[in-house]
Design a protein around this motif. Structure first.
Motif, PDB file in Angstrom:
ATOM      1  N   ASP A  70     -20.698   2.045   3.386  1.00 45.29           N
ATOM      2  CA  ASP A  70     -19.515   1.321   3.817  1.00 45.29           C
ATOM      3  C   ASP A  70     -18.811   2.129   4.899  1.00 45.29           C
ATOM      4  OD1 ASP A  70     -18.585   0.095   0.534  1.00 45.29           O
ATOM      5  OD2 ASP A  70     -20.453   0.940   1.230  1.00 45.29           O
ATOM      6  N   THR A  71     -18.200   1.443   5.848  1.00 43.28           N
ATOM      7  CA  THR A  71     -17.560   2.117   6.967  1.00 43.28           C
ATOM      8  C   THR A  71     -16.062   1.845   6.963  1.00 43.28           C
ATOM      9  OG1 THR A  71     -19.570   1.819   8.280  1.00 43.28           O
ATOM     10  CG2 THR A  71     -17.553   2.377   9.474  1.00 43.28           C
ATOM     11  N   GLU A  72     -15.234   2.902   7.075  1.00 46.74           N
ATOM     12  CA  GLU A  72     -13.799   2.727   7.229  1.00 46.74           C
ATOM     13  C   GLU A  72     -13.538   2.206   8.644  1.00 46.74           C
ATOM     14  OE1 GLU A  72     -11.147   3.018   5.360  1.00 46.74           O
ATOM     15  OE2 GLU A  72     -11.839   4.058   3.554  1.00 46.74           O
ATOM     16  N   VAL A  73     -12.791   1.104   8.730  1.00 47.23           N
ATOM     17  CA  VAL A  73     -12.547   0.473  10.030  1.00 47.23           C
ATOM     18  C   VAL A  73     -11.076   0.116  10.167  1.00 47.23           C
ATOM     19  CG1 VAL A  73     -14.889  -0.473  10.210  1.00 47.23           C
ATOM     20  CG2 VAL A  73     -13.082  -1.819   9.078  1.00 47.23           C
ATOM     21  N   PRO A  74     -10.609  -0.137  11.397  1.00 51.20           N
ATOM     22  CA  PRO A  74      -9.228  -0.590  11.593  1.00 51.20           C
ATOM     23  C   PRO A  74      -9.037  -1.980  10.982  1.00 51.20           C
ATOM     24  CG  PRO A  74     -10.174   0.229  13.645  1.00 51.20           C
ATOM     25  CD  PRO A  74     -11.305   0.090  12.677  1.00 51.20           C
ATOM     26  N   ARG A 127     -19.674  -4.038  -7.184  1.00 54.67           N
ATOM     27  CA  ARG A 127     -20.161  -4.547  -5.900  1.00 54.67           C
ATOM     28  C   ARG A 127     -19.564  -3.791  -4.712  1.00 54.67           C
ATOM     29  NH1 ARG A 127     -24.624  -6.705  -7.782  1.00 54.67           N
ATOM     30  NH2 ARG A 127     -24.367  -8.685  -8.900  1.00 54.67           N
ATOM     31  N   ILE A 128     -18.345  -3.267  -4.890  1.00 56.40           N
ATOM     32  CA  ILE A 128     -17.698  -2.487  -3.838  1.00 56.40           C
ATOM     33  C   ILE A 128     -17.041  -1.276  -4.491  1.00 56.40           C
ATOM     34  CG2 ILE A 128     -16.053  -2.462  -1.930  1.00 56.40           C
ATOM     35  CD1 ILE A 128     -16.162  -5.487  -1.865  1.00 56.40           C
ATOM     36  N   ALA A 129     -17.167  -0.110  -3.881  1.00 57.51           N
ATOM     37  CA  ALA A 129     -16.521   1.117  -4.352  1.00 57.51           C
ATOM     38  C   ALA A 129     -15.464   1.532  -3.330  1.00 57.51           C
ATOM     39  CB  ALA A 129     -17.552   2.219  -4.540  1.00 57.51           C
ATOM     40  N   PHE A 130     -14.215   1.684  -3.790  1.00 59.48           N
ATOM     41  CA  PHE A 130     -13.111   2.047  -2.918  1.00 59.48           C
ATOM     42  C   PHE A 130     -12.709   3.506  -3.129  1.00 59.48           C
ATOM     43  CE2 PHE A 130     -12.701  -2.476  -3.859  1.00 59.48           C
ATOM     44  CZ  PHE A 130     -12.564  -3.025  -2.587  1.00 59.48           C
ATOM     45  N   PRO A 131     -12.080   4.131  -2.136  1.00 56.38           N
ATOM     46  CA  PRO A 131     -11.546   5.473  -2.340  1.00 56.38           C
ATOM     47  C   PRO A 131     -10.572   5.479  -3.515  1.00 56.38           C
ATOM     48  CG  PRO A 131     -11.543   4.923  -0.012  1.00 56.38           C
ATOM     49  CD  PRO A 131     -11.897   3.658  -0.747  1.00 56.38           C
ATOM     50  N   ASN A 132     -10.652   6.499  -4.357  1.00 59.91           N
ATOM     51  CA  ASN A 132      -9.779   6.557  -5.517  1.00 59.91           C
ATOM     52  C   ASN A 132      -8.327   6.804  -5.100  1.00 59.91           C
ATOM     53  OD1 ASN A 132     -11.901   6.298  -7.424  1.00 59.91           O
ATOM     54  ND2 ASN A 132     -12.387   8.463  -7.170  1.00 59.91           N
ATOM     55  N   LEU A 187      -0.154   6.459  -7.944  1.00 62.84           N
ATOM     56  CA  LEU A 187      -1.397   6.757  -7.256  1.00 62.84           C
ATOM     57  C   LEU A 187      -1.661   5.633  -6.271  1.00 62.84           C
ATOM     58  CD1 LEU A 187      -3.531   7.837 -10.361  1.00 62.84           C
ATOM     59  CD2 LEU A 187      -2.240   9.312  -8.812  1.00 62.84           C
ATOM     60  N   ARG A 188      -1.927   5.962  -4.986  1.00 65.52           N
ATOM     61  CA  ARG A 188      -2.086   4.940  -3.956  1.00 65.52           C
ATOM     62  C   ARG A 188      -3.374   5.144  -3.171  1.00 65.52           C
ATOM     63  NH1 ARG A 188       2.066   2.490  -1.417  1.00 65.52           N
ATOM     64  NH2 ARG A 188       0.345   1.333  -0.466  1.00 65.52           N
ATOM     65  N   SER A 189      -3.927   4.029  -2.725  1.00 68.44           N
ATOM     66  CA  SER A 189      -5.089   4.048  -1.835  1.00 68.44           C
ATOM     67  C   SER A 189      -5.023   2.801  -0.973  1.00 68.44           C
ATOM     68  CB  SER A 189      -6.386   4.064  -2.653  1.00 68.44           C
ATOM     69  OG  SER A 189      -7.524   4.085  -1.817  1.00 68.44           O
ATOM     70  N   GLU A 190      -5.189   2.955   0.336  1.00 74.35           N
ATOM     71  CA  GLU A 190      -5.174   1.800   1.219  1.00 74.35           C
ATOM     72  C   GLU A 190      -6.034   2.057   2.442  1.00 74.35           C
ATOM     73  OE1 GLU A 190      -1.356   0.893   2.933  1.00 74.35           O
ATOM     74  OE2 GLU A 190      -0.699   2.973   2.773  1.00 74.35           O
ATOM     75  N   GLY A 191      -6.556   0.977   3.004  1.00 81.18           N
ATOM     76  CA  GLY A 191      -7.417   1.072   4.167  1.00 81.18           C
ATOM     77  C   GLY A 191      -8.270  -0.177   4.278  1.00 81.18           C
ATOM     78  N   CYS A 192      -9.314  -0.115   5.095  1.00 80.69           N
ATOM     79  CA  CYS A 192     -10.225  -1.241   5.284  1.00 80.69           C
ATOM     80  C   CYS A 192     -11.666  -0.737   5.309  1.00 80.69           C
ATOM     81  CB  CYS A 192      -9.925  -1.971   6.596  1.00 80.69           C
ATOM     82  SG  CYS A 192      -8.260  -2.686   6.710  1.00 80.69           S
ATOM     83  N   LEU A 193     -12.548  -1.458   4.638  1.00 83.39           N
ATOM     84  CA  LEU A 193     -13.968  -1.134   4.615  1.00 83.39           C
ATOM     85  C   LEU A 193     -14.769  -2.294   5.195  1.00 83.39           C
ATOM     86  CD1 LEU A 193     -14.479   0.325   1.011  1.00 83.39           C
ATOM     87  CD2 LEU A 193     -14.333   1.617   3.146  1.00 83.39           C
ATOM     88  N   GLN A 194     -15.836  -1.949   5.892  1.00 80.53           N
ATOM     89  CA  GLN A 194     -16.739  -2.967   6.416  1.00 80.53           C
ATOM     90  C   GLN A 194     -18.127  -2.755   5.837  1.00 80.53           C
ATOM     91  OE1 GLN A 194     -17.311  -3.053  10.717  1.00 80.53           O
ATOM     92  NE2 GLN A 194     -17.522  -5.271  10.628  1.00 80.53           N
ATOM     93  N   GLY A 195     -18.745  -3.859   5.374  1.00 81.64           N
ATOM     94  CA  GLY A 195     -20.083  -3.791   4.825  1.00 81.64           C
ATOM     95  C   GLY A 195     -21.133  -3.605   5.898  1.00 81.64           C
ATOM     96  N   PRO A 196     -22.402  -3.436   5.467  1.00 84.06           N
ATOM     97  CA  PRO A 196     -22.914  -3.660   4.121  1.00 84.06           C
ATOM     98  C   PRO A 196     -22.378  -2.641   3.124  1.00 84.06           C
ATOM     99  CG  PRO A 196     -24.601  -2.678   5.506  1.00 84.06           C
ATOM    100  CD  PRO A 196     -23.474  -3.036   6.408  1.00 84.06           C
ATOM    101  N   PHE A 197     -22.144  -3.125   1.880  1.00 82.56           N
ATOM    102  CA  PHE A 197     -21.509  -2.321   0.856  1.00 82.56           C
ATOM    103  C   PHE A 197     -22.523  -1.619  -0.037  1.00 82.56           C
ATOM    104  CE2 PHE A 197     -18.568  -5.745   1.966  1.00 82.56           C
ATOM    105  CZ  PHE A 197     -17.469  -4.988   2.378  1.00 82.56           C
ATOM    106  N   THR A 198     -22.142  -0.434  -0.477  1.00 82.91           N
ATOM    107  CA  THR A 198     -22.959   0.333  -1.413  1.00 82.91           C
ATOM    108  C   THR A 198     -22.053   0.893  -2.495  1.00 82.91           C
ATOM    109  OG1 THR A 198     -22.700   2.361  -0.116  1.00 82.91           O
ATOM    110  CG2 THR A 198     -24.623   0.982   0.376  1.00 82.91           C
TER     111      THR A 198
END
Length: 232
Positions: free
Chosen positions: A30-34, A116-121, A130-141
């Motif tokens: 997965d790629t962190e994207v704007p 199906r999707i794993a996010f930063p903890n 506890l906070r986490s925010e951002g954007c991910l672009q697939g393909p997902f692993t």
């Protein structure tokens, strides 16, 4: 060929293959994207410990008193998901066989299912939450491959839009490996148009400047304030 030269050639070949394989794996991550300029749907989940079940679907309460607010904005055309996650009363360390411990799983209420999707903890934001925010672009692993295939492989965000109630989100910790909190996804209206279950928001509408934070209020009232984009 002399033995020494041959050994060097073999080692060089192995190194080349290893680098190629590593590059292949990296490109699939997965790629962190704007944040994209528009979204096709939005979802929220109010996660609680009483929603947690184990791998056999048996109720296994998570951390007492803990709560989680999981807000997701999806652009399924670009396969991008933006996340805004807040956990309260959840005690790290995190623990999961996946590459992170915060996920979207496929599974209906009361049932277990694969991530199906794993996010930063989420991490401490200084207020105790506890906070986490951002954007991910697939393909997902996910890093979970029980049958040799990663559980994120072949997954598409359009599957969430088609049937959000078949997906849940959670965070796992060392003391609550089945999940500290869990919640089923619920679609959030966007620009006055219901999203999810086949619905789509008009591309002439977009979230207000608050961005992901706007979803926190939306989760409580079931609506989303939006503004109309200026027409070209």
């Amino acid at each position: 060929m002399r033995p020494t030269v041959r050994r060097i050639a073999i080692l060089s070949a192995i190194t080349t293959v290893s680098v190629a394989l590593s590059a292949g794996v990296a490109s699939a991550q997965d790629t962190e994207v704007p944040e994209p300029s528009s979204f096709t749907s939005m979802f929220t989940a109010m996660a609680t410990p009483d929603m947690v079940v184990n791998a056999d679907g048996v109720a296994t309460p998570g951390e007492e008193g803990a709560t989680g607010t999981f807000n997701y904005r999806i652009n399924s055309d670009e396969e991008i998901i933006c996340y805004d996650i807040t956990l309260n009363g959840v005690t790290p360390p995190y623990e999961s066989p996946a590459r992170t411990a915060t996920h979207i799983h496929e599974g209906t209420a009361g049932m277990a299912g694969p991530p199906r999707i794993a996010f930063p903890n989420p991490e401490d934001d200084g207020s105790g939450a506890l906070r986490s925010e951002g954007c991910l672009q697939g393909p997902f692993t996910t890093g979970v491959a029980p049958e040799g295939t990663d559980t994120g492989e072949g997954f598409s965000l359009a599957q969430i839009e088609a049937d959000p109630s078949s997906f849940f989100t959670d965070s796992h910790t060392a003391n609550f490996t089945a999940g500290a909190v869990r919640g089923q996804l619920t679609s959030v209206p966007m620009g006055g148009v219901a999203t999810g279950a086949g619905g789509a928001a008009s591309e002439n509408w977009a979230p207000v400047a608050l961005g992901a934070a706007a979803l926190v209020g939306a989760a409580g009232v079931g609506t989303l304030v939006a503004r109309r984009r200026a027409q070209d």
